[in-house]
Design an enzyme around this catalytic site. Structure first.
Site, PDB file in Angstrom:
ATOM      1  N   HIS A  16       0.928  -1.386  -0.140  1.00  0.00           N
ATOM      2  CA  HIS A  16       0.032  -0.311  -0.658  1.00  0.00           C
ATOM      3  C   HIS A  16       1.180   1.541   0.327  1.00  0.00           C
ATOM      4  CE1 HIS A  16       1.365  -0.450   4.460  1.00  0.00           C
ATOM      5  NE2 HIS A  16       0.797   0.623   4.407  1.00  0.00           N
ATOM      6  N   SER A  50       2.038   5.228   1.338  1.00  0.00           N
ATOM      7  CA  SER A  50       2.169   6.513   2.669  1.00  0.00           C
ATOM      8  C   SER A  50       3.570   6.448   1.979  1.00  0.00           C
ATOM      9  CB  SER A  50       3.077   4.938   3.724  1.00  0.00           C
ATOM     10  OG  SER A  50       2.804   5.610   4.862  1.00  0.00           O
ATOM     11  N   HIS A  89      17.784 -11.425  28.888  1.00  0.00           N
ATOM     12  CA  HIS A  89      17.307 -10.215  28.024  1.00  0.00           C
ATOM     13  C   HIS A  89      18.225  -9.802  27.551  1.00  0.00           C
ATOM     14  CE1 HIS A  89      18.648  -8.264  32.163  1.00  0.00           C
ATOM     15  NE2 HIS A  89      18.737  -7.623  31.337  1.00  0.00           N
ATOM     16  N   SER A  94      19.463  -6.071  25.196  1.00  0.00           N
ATOM     17  CA  SER A  94      20.054  -5.056  24.967  1.00  0.00           C
ATOM     18  C   SER A  94      22.099  -5.158  23.876  1.00  0.00           C
ATOM     19  CB  SER A  94      21.067  -4.106  26.380  1.00  0.00           C
ATOM     20  OG  SER A  94      20.987  -2.523  25.821  1.00  0.00           O
TER      21      SER A  94
END
Length: 913
Positions: free
Chosen positions: A444, A446, A587, A589
């Protein structure tokens, strides 16, 4: 005898030196033998080193079990080296001959030169692991099916169009990867590999599968993504050990219903196929992925073929600069915009005619979302109507500036989808050495822009775990163990390199070094993993696991919330090998491995990371030789200054460039004229009299400004200056980086000051004479008191806003088409010159004639440039108000008298004061 002895001494010394050099070379090669591993792919001349070791035959050579060589060696030298392997490395268990370690000018990995293997390699009885990825194999070497002990065979990124039937004779094979080749069919004997557990055939040209594939009784993972499969054999239902089946991005219209009943299946990926009618069992299964399929859509009704098939050629449109829209019909079309952008709408992309509008925007922070290490390579293209989905994807080609750094970086098209920006799959096409296109498929319309970013490697982590490797740095890996996540989640890896010399200059330490900077991120899901994830980073350059001092090794971690760097070396267990360091995290980073004698490195890491994002630039201010009131302001990368000045100094002159300053990508800065000099126009890019810039390292960052002065140049020259001040820093820059760069006093915002001189006027010489080649500017009284006046400064404002719409304005002003062609030819490489020459030549002819301003307004409106027309009206109203005030100040009219009244005294000079 004494003389003979004296003559022999130099020869003996030379022989002794040569022997010493040979011993040092042999010792250096022996140091490459670490345990039972021999890694020669990281060193230049790896084949020569191995041949020398084979000639010396040290005892350690016979203990080697793992050998790595580069596939980029000379083919004949590589074949000669491999011939020696079976004779000298009898215990070899793993042989890696990968390419992909060099890059072309566009940053893409180059394939290795390997096209075959010596027949003697079949004598490696213990060989269990063979990696020939990223090479130039067109057929499978005949020796491979004879390697009876082979358990892992990696053939990805080659040119294989088929696999031999003899491949089914490998009784111990458990993992076969042939991704991104040219396979069109599979051998029937593939089904005889009863021990095969993982089979990856993604990225090929397969349209069918042999029914015998159902005989792979031990198969747990099967990846057939990105092929041309239209159907599946029902024998797949017999794969009772299958846990993972990936079939996305094919042409499947149906799948066997029994797949959902496989007892161990935990993930069935059927995204982006042509499935319309899916059994309810598949729709209800939680482990089935069906996004991107036309579920529930009815098939088109069959039509009888016409007697004479008619092939309609796709229309081709070439738009002029005065056209900003075009129609698209269901037939499709190919469109080339005036700015060079190309679009191709396939037949059936729209169900009904659609009118497409486009506009080019100047880059500004709100339209240019950049990551920490991204660079902008183009302007911003807007295509409307926004969000209207096409039935088929539309092809888009965008021109962009070639990036200066290409290693381990990639070019992508970034677009706004909904409320978030994302990157599209992009292919770079080179039309000429400096004319590059970014090609992508858009669902689409944009906003679109071209960005250079660090190479991004992504994967979908299933509950069973997986391995994520960096394509730019093969030594960077992340291992996700089983149970690290309950639901599949998408993980992204980016790696950024810092030059060792910059780090050494920052630390003031000649032995300091750092590994590549690793960024790990994920989209969605909990912030932490359920099981520790293992990260592998290469040791800093020049550091090996045998020689390093562990007290100098620092593992740095960037805390996301505090945006600061922490030394976590004491909090993790670092496992060191000869070349790599491994550690576990829960986690994601940023992670960085440093080797330095400094003890407190957190603040130094922040400065180093900030330096990675800064660009060293110089500021220039040049005045046109024929018109000193025209000032060129530009911000240039330090390495582009000399070449740019050589190109400009035949038309411009000015002071030396400023000292080097540092700027962030997307940072605002301002140019302010001082000491009696002002901007001679009400420009839209002026903020409180200062010209506003936004710095993008690959774009020109240049503006031409006309200046004026309130001082009397008939008496003496005006010696002023232009100063450059910092503005807003991009939001992506962390607060500690902004604060660290600030200093006390004016240094907080001031960057540089350069002198500007307006020469003394002689005789009747007026302001602005000589602007443009062979062109005198419009007089100061274009217009009249009733309609308002436009000065040459006002006309420059209009010229700066017209852009590629100037031919339409010129035709509506009454200029003949032949004159437009002449202007285009005379200023063929200078759009600004075309606009100024057109506008001022027209204004010169209108001098003293009534209605000139009204004619300009009508031309702007007829060219659909209502925005510029409104600005001109605002300028006229401002001029009339100034004229009225000046008359009242000089008492030429009583307060309240309209100066437009014919009875009121007229004063052009006071109107322009």
């Amino acid at each position: 005898m004494a003389a003979e002895a004296e003559g022999l001494e130099p020869q003996a010394a030379a022989t002794e030196d040569a022997a010493g050099d040979a011993t040092e070379a042999a010792d250096a090669e022996l140091r490459l033998l670490v345990g039972n591993r021999l890694s020669l792919d990281l060193y230049p001349g790896g084949c020569h080193r191995l041949l020398h070791l084979c000639a010396q035959r040290p005892p350690q050579l016979g203990e080697v079990e793992f050998l790595q060589l580069s596939g980029h060696e000379d083919p004949q030298l590589l074949e000669a080296t491999l011939t020696q392997v079976p004779r000298n490395l009898q215990r070899l268990r793993s042989l890696v001959l990968r390419g992909g370690q060099h890059w072309d000018v566009l940053g893409a990995c180059l394939r290795g030169s390997l096209t075959t293997l010596p027949a003697g390699l079949s004598g490696l009885a213990r060989l269990a692991h063979l990696d020939l990825s990223f090479n130039s194999l067109e057929t499978l070497p005949a020796c491979i099916p004879q390697m009876r002990g082979l358990s892992t065979l990696l053939l990805s990124y080659n040119h294989l169009s088929e696999l031999p039937e003899a491949l089914g004779a490998l009784p111990s094979l458990t993992f076969l990867s042939v991704t991104h080749n040219r396979l069109q069919t599979l051998p029937i004997a593939l089904g005889a590999l009863s021990t095969l557990q993982r089979l990856d055939l993604s990225g090929n040209l397969l349209d069918t599968l042999p029914p015998e594939i159902g005989g792979l009784s031990s198969l747990t993972e099967l990846n057939l993504a990105s092929n041309r499969l239209q159907g599946l054999p029902t024998s797949l239902v017999g794969l009772r050990s299958l846990r993972l089946l990936v079939l996305h991005s094919n042409l499947l219209t149906s799948v066997p219903t029994g797949l959902v009943h496989l007892p161990l299946l935990t993930r069935l990926d059927l995204r982006d196929n042509q499935l319309r009618d899916v059994p309810p069992e598949l729709l209800d299964a939680p482990f089935v992925r069906l996004q991107g399929n036309p579920l529930g859509e009815a098939l088109p009704a069959p039509q009888s073929p016409p007697e004479a098939p008619v092939i309609l050629e796709m229309p081709r449109l070439f738009l002029n600069s005065d056209v900003d829209s075009f129609p698209v019909t269901p037939q499709g079309c190919s469109v080339t915009l005036a700015c060079g952008v190309r679009l191709q709408f396939p037949a059936g992309a729209t169900a009904s005619p659609v009118n497409i509008q486009y506009r080019l925007w100047l880059p500004e922070p709100r339209l240019v979302p950049l990551g920490p290490h991204d660079s902008l390579l183009s302007g911003v293209l807007e295509l409307q109507p926004h969000g209207v989905a096409f039935r088929q994807k539309v092809s888009l080609w965008l021109l962009f500036v070639p990036p200066r750094i290409r290693r381990c970086r990639e070019v992508v098209v970034r677009t706004l989808s909904g409320d978030s920006w994302g990157d599209l799959d992009t292919h770079v096409e080179e039309e000429a050495p400096k004319r590059l296109w970014a090609h992508c498929q858009v669902p689409h319309f944009s906003w679109f822009l071209v960005v250079s970013r660090p190479v991004s490697n992504t994967c979908l982590v299933p509950p069973e775990g997986t391995l994520l490797c960096c394509s730019g740095y093969p030594g960077v890996k992340v291992t996700f163990p089983p149970g690290a996540t309950e639901e599949p989640r998408s993980v992204c890896m980016q790696v950024v390199r810092m030059a060792s010399r910059e780090l050494r200059a920052l630390l003031g330490e000649p032995e300091a070094a750092a590994s590549p900077l690793l960024c790990l991120s994920q989209s969605g899901g909990p912030p932490s993993f359920l099981q520790p994830v293992t990260v592998q980073l290469p040791l800093p350059p020049g550091v090996t696991g045998l020689s390093l001092d562990r007290s100098c090794l620092h593992l740095l971690y960037r805390t996301p919330l505090e945006a600061a760097w922490d030394d976590i070396t004491a909090q993790v267990a670092l496992e060191l090998t000869h070349l790599y360091a491994r550690f576990q995290v829960t986690h994601f980073s940023w992670y960085w491995l440093w080797y330095t004698t400094k003890t407190c490195v957190q603040d130094l890491a922040r400065k180093a990371w900030e330096r990675l994002r800064l660009h060293r630039v110089n500021l220039i201010a040049l005045q046109r030789r024929r018109d000193p009131e025209q000032v060129l302001l530009q911000c240039l990368p330090r390495d582009k200054v000399d070449a740019t000045l050589r190109r400009l100094l035949d038309r411009y002159r000015g002071p030396e460039p400023s000292d080097t300053v540092e700027m962030f990508e997307g940072e605002k800065f301002f140019a302010a004229f001082e000491k009696g000099i002002d901007v001679d126009a009400e420009r839209p890019d002026c903020v409180e009299g200062r010209v506003c810039f936004v710095f993008y390292s690959h774009l020109k960052n240049v503006k031409e400004v006309y200046v004026t002065t309130t001082l009397d140049r008939q008496v003496q020259a005006v010696r002023g200056q232009v100063s450059f001040y910092r503005g807003a820093v991009p939001e992506e820059v962390p607060e500690e980086a902004k604060a660290a760069r600030q200093k006390k006093g004016m240094d907080t915002v001031w960057m540089a000051t350069l002198p500007i001189k307006l020469p003394r006027l002689r005789g009747s010489e007026g302001l602005g004479q000589g602007r443009g080649p062979g062109l005198s500017l419009a007089p100061l009284n274009l217009g009249d008191a009733e309609t308002g006046f436009l000065t040459q400064s006002n006309l420059l404002t209009v010229a700066g806003r017209l852009g590629p719409d100037w031919p339409a304005v010129a035709l509506h002003l009454g200029l003949p088409y032949r004159e437009l062609q002449r202007i285009r030819h005379e200023f063929r490489d200078d759009l600004d010159g075309q606009i100024r020459h057109m506008l001022f030549s027209w204004a010169e002819r209108q001098a003293g004639q009534p209605g000139a301003v009204g004619l300009l307004l009508r031309a702007l409106e007829q060219s659909d440039r209502l925005d510029v027309a409104e600005e001109v009206r605002a300028i006229l109203e401002l001029g009339r108000q100034k004229y009225k005030d000046s008359i009242q100040r000089t008492s030429l009219a009583p307060r309240g008298l309209d100066p437009a009244d014919p009875a009121a005294p007229q004063s052009v000079e006071s109107a322009q004061a």
